[in-house]
Design a protein around this motif. Structure first.
Motif, mmCIF file in Angstrom:
data_model
loop_
_atom_site.group_PDB
_atom_site.id
_atom_site.type_symbol
_atom_site.label_atom_id
_atom_site.label_comp_id
_atom_site.label_asym_id
_atom_site.label_seq_id
_atom_site.Cartn_x
_atom_site.Cartn_y
_atom_site.Cartn_z
ATOM 1 N N UNK A 395 3.231 2.769 -4.111
ATOM 2 C CA UNK A 395 3.656 4.161 -4.293
ATOM 3 C C UNK A 395 5.053 4.259 -4.897
ATOM 4 N N UNK A 396 5.849 3.215 -4.734
ATOM 5 C CA UNK A 396 7.174 3.174 -5.346
ATOM 6 C C UNK A 396 7.110 2.700 -6.799
ATOM 7 N N UNK A 397 5.871 2.633 -7.324
ATOM 8 C CA UNK A 397 5.615 2.218 -8.714
ATOM 9 C C UNK A 397 5.953 0.754 -8.952
ATOM 10 N N UNK A 398 5.890 -0.024 -7.893
ATOM 11 C CA UNK A 398 6.040 -1.465 -8.025
ATOM 12 C C UNK A 398 4.669 -2.084 -8.282
ATOM 13 N N UNK A 399 4.687 -3.257 -8.903
ATOM 14 C CA UNK A 399 3.457 -4.020 -9.087
ATOM 15 C C UNK A 399 3.714 -5.450 -8.623
ATOM 16 N N UNK A 400 3.931 -5.610 -7.312
ATOM 17 C CA UNK A 400 4.373 -6.910 -6.779
ATOM 18 C C UNK A 400 3.200 -7.867 -6.572
ATOM 19 N N UNK A 401 2.895 -8.649 -7.580
ATOM 20 C CA UNK A 401 1.707 -9.501 -7.548
ATOM 21 C C UNK A 401 1.737 -10.497 -6.399
ATOM 22 N N UNK A 402 2.911 -11.046 -6.094
ATOM 23 C CA UNK A 402 3.003 -12.038 -5.022
ATOM 24 C C UNK A 402 2.768 -11.374 -3.671
ATOM 25 N N UNK A 403 3.385 -10.227 -3.459
ATOM 26 C CA UNK A 403 3.226 -9.529 -2.180
ATOM 27 C C UNK A 403 1.781 -9.089 -1.971
ATOM 28 N N UNK A 404 1.135 -8.589 -3.010
ATOM 29 C CA UNK A 404 -0.258 -8.171 -2.838
ATOM 30 C C UNK A 404 -1.168 -9.374 -2.603
#
Length: 752
Positions: A395-404
């Protein structure tokens, strides 16, 4: 002494005089990096550039900024989203009967119609196209609640709101494509699926053999430029009933109709399933779940170029599209399924342990049951904290591939552990299939979450640290880019700047790790005081150890680290448990430090600390260079780390909180759909009545103890006699009878 001073002076001269530093340090190190550090392929480069970093980079740095972490707003839902959950979602849940869905191998027609009519396929579509424009938090919450009632329905809702045509169109579609397809997807007129997996292309999506050949052909009465596409896909959810097919394939241009290149790369297109040559309808049977999943084929199916997502300009950009959108799907959908199942287990198992009796006591009184019940509650708290936080990042417009990737792997695995514990406690009731069994269908569905969107083995062994090492490290990715993108003469100055910063970063971590190892981080700064302070200190210590160990692994093993999957996976586990513990602590703070939650928070964090340090120890024990590993292990925790699995006393506290704090139990199982009928409602009502009649039941059982004249009596007759003997009054007797009726109903199983 003079010699030491001389060495220090010479070292200072070398580092301060750039010409000397370049010759003696920078160029030799740069040449070593070229041969030692892992090179990035084109697909790896695109994967790195498709996403970004967030809190994972802080954890990888060795100096996480906890104040900054706490300043991130608490997860929340809008009034519109809450209204939808309280009305339309509640109505949907009342329509779902998972046992019947599995028997029919499909959702009822009324449910399909309701899903389309009320916008359950339109969560991510903007309002201007007729969608609901819900947040990732709402999307995740809704799917989780559905999953607690029906995995088949949850998967059906999940797919159109995850990786699929709508997601790809929003990010990469042309204006014309968006205007044409998004309103139809929002209304349910078009039902989408996305076909990526094929016979020899599963987790390695880049190896797909499906292809399209650029050519000219007649289309709608005109000669147009397009592609003849051939494919054979499997495991495609919603494919048997889809009306629009999202398709990934490789494009080739042997006649050079589009340019000089012949191999143009992975491409994504949208194809109506009614189009000539498209085959759908055949179904798989994924562990008896009722959602639609099957195959699709096509042989030399001609499509015009404007069916490619992004039009002609989208050719060859499919891999970037996929990796960027996959990370969002991993961060929303699969954590939601895991949370729904975990909340179901926590709610029902805590109730069952109270109403099920053996040896004259509720089984919740036995320590063996308490050990499993506490693990259920502690891991469920961790799952929910991670689900909320990861959705918040999106929702913060992040695309954190590692976290997901962390969320996908660890939440599905923890959900499996929670479900196994729940089945252990339910014992015979848990294995008898039928309407009275609320666990079996979710139990059977857990391997599906383990498998999809990157099998868990691949996710853990290749993705979390494989991408995290380069993406999250403050300098490695930049150093690799500098070496690969510039010739040596151009690269020296920018590489030197990065190298000096890297050496300073590592030097500080070396000193911090020793200090933390000696003091067990007791003097490390923490953002809070009170019972959770030590957790922050230990997490900072573990973060420093990870940063130092990652440098050792990458510099010592270089490119071969890619192939040392067991080693890299352990460092990935360290990063993962740092994130999981961070999420639990963040949730505790944002929820207002609820004292009833503290035992579950402590369990979640202590579990992650224990697992994180255990993974670090195993990394040291198995590292290729044992002397360096021994020295680093001794350096980083010279007095030991002291992080153990949750203690027996903490287990008891967790179980007491579940038993005596209804608010705490509600918070750790609020996603479970209880409803007004069905097996979960029966168990919950039996639990409520058992607690309400606990005192009189105790008096009644005490009165019965040792009596032989009541052995042949029914429960009703015994209660009547107890009332006559004035052990309990008539009102209490009625309450006991009602509680017993529901208790027997709750612990009963189905027969055929």
């Amino acid at each position: 002494m003079a010699l030491i001073v001389l060495v220090i002076i010479l070292a200072c001269i070398v580092f301060m005089v750039s010409a000397l530093r370049f010759k003696l340090i920078t160029i030799p190190v740069m040449n070593y990096f070229k041969s030692a550090l892992p090179s990035l392929s084109q697909t790896e480069q695109e994967a790195m550039e498709a996403g970004d970093t967030w809190w994972d980079a802080e954890l990888f740095s060795g100096k996480p900024n906890w104040q900054q972490w706490h300043q991130i707003d608490a997860p929340s839902l809008s009034d519109k989203e809450r209204d939808f959950i309280d009305s339309k979602l509640v109505q949907l849940l009342s329509m779902l009967d998972e046992e019947q869905i599995q028997a029919d191998k499909d959702l009822p027609d009324a449910v399909w119609a309701y899903l389309k009519q009320e916008g359950f396929f339109a969560f991510i579509i903007p309002e201007k196209f007729g969608g609901l424009a819900f947040s990732a938090q709402a999307n995740s919450t809704i799917v989780a609640k559905i999953a607690s009632k029906s995995l088949s329905a949850a998967v059906t809702v999940m797919v159109p709101n995850s990786l699929g045509p709508a997601e790809l169109l929003l990010h990469y579609g042309t204006q014309s494509q968006q205007s044409h397809w998004l309103p139809k997807l929002a209304s349910g007129e078009a039902l989408p699926c996305f076909a990526l997996t094929a016979l020899d292309a599963g987790s390695d999506a880049g190896s797909i053999q499906d292809f399209g050949i650029v050519c000219e052909a007649e289309f709608e009465g005109k000669q147009v430029l397009g592609l003849k596409v051939s494919w054979d896909k499997r495991y495609i959810t919603l494919a048997p009933v889809a009306t629009v097919l999202g398709l990934a394939f490789k494009v080739y241009d042997p006649q050079h109709l589009l340019g000089d290149s012949e191999s143009l790369g992975i491409t994504c297109a949208l194809i109506p399933t009614s189009h000539e040559g498209v085959t759908i309808g055949a179904r798989h049977n994924p562990l008896n779940q009722g959602f639609m999943n099957g195959t699709t084929q096509g042989n030399e199916v001609f499509i015009p170029l404007d069916w490619i997502i992004g039009g002609k300009g989208g050719i060859g950009k499919g891999w970037k599209m996929l990796v960027s959108c996959l990370s969002a799907g991993r961060g929303i959908s699969l954590p939601a399924l895991s949370a729904g199942s975990a909340h179901l287990c926590t709610r029902t198992t805590s109730a069952y342990a109270k109403v099920r009796e053996q040896f004259g006591l509720p089984i919740a009184a036995f320590e063996g049951v308490q050990a499993s019940l506490a693990r259920i509650a502690g891991l469920t708290y961790s799952i929910e904290a991670c689900r909320q936080t990861t959705a918040q990042a999106i929702d913060m417009k992040k695309s954190p591939a590692v976290i997901t990737a962390i969320a996908k792997y660890h939440l599905t695995e923890m959900s499996r552990t929670v479900m196994n514990d729940a089945l252990d406690i339910h014992a015979g009731k848990g294995i008898q299939k039928g309407p009275n069994n609320y666990l079996a269908n979710n139990y059977m569905g857990i391997p599906i979450s383990i498998t999809v969107e990157g099998a868990n083995i691949l996710t853990r062994n290749l993705m979390i640290f494989g991408q995290g090492a380069t993406r999250c490290h403050p300098y490695i990715f930049k150093e690799i880019q500098t070496i690969q993108s510039l010739d040596e003469a151009q690269a020296i100055k920018p590489f030197d700047k990065l190298l000096m910063a890297h050496l300073q970063h590592s030097g500080v971590n070396v000193l911090k790790a020793l200090w933390f190892g000696i003091t067990r981080a007791r003097f490390s700064q923490a953002p809070v005081s009170g019972p959770t302070k030590r957790y922050y200190q230990k997490l900072t210590w573990l973060s420093t150890c990870l940063s130092l160990s990652a440098d050792l692994a990458m510099l010592g093993l270089g490119g071969s680290l890619k192939r040392r999957e067991m080693l890299s996976a352990r460092l990935g586990d360290v990063l993962s448990h740092l994130y999981l513990a961070s999420c639990a602590l963040k949730k505790y703070e944002h929820d207002g430090r609820q004292q009833g939650d503290l035992p579950s928070v402590s369990y979640a964090v202590e579990h992650s600390l224990s697992e994180g340090f255990r993974a670090l120890d195993e990394f040291f024990d198995n590292f290729t260079h044992p002397i360096f590993a021994f020295l680093l292990k001794s350096w980083t925790h010279i007095t030991g780390h002291g992080c153990k699995l949750p203690s027996d006393s903490l287990v008891v506290k967790v179980c007491n909180a579940l038993t005596y704090s209804e608010a705490a139990r509600e918070r750790v199982s609020h996603l479970c759909s209880v409803g007004e009928e069905g097996a979960v409602h029966t168990m919950e009502h039996a639990y409520i009545l058992a607690k309400a009649t606990e005192k009189e039941r105790g008096e009644f059982k005490k009165w019965l103890r040792g009596r032989t004249d009541t052995l042949s009596m029914s429960f009703e007759e015994k209660v009547a006699l107890a009332v006559a003997d004035k052990v309990i009054n008539e009102s209490q007797g009625k309450s006991l009878l009602e509680a017993e009726r529901w208790r027997v109903k709750a612990i009963s199983v189905d027969v055929i």
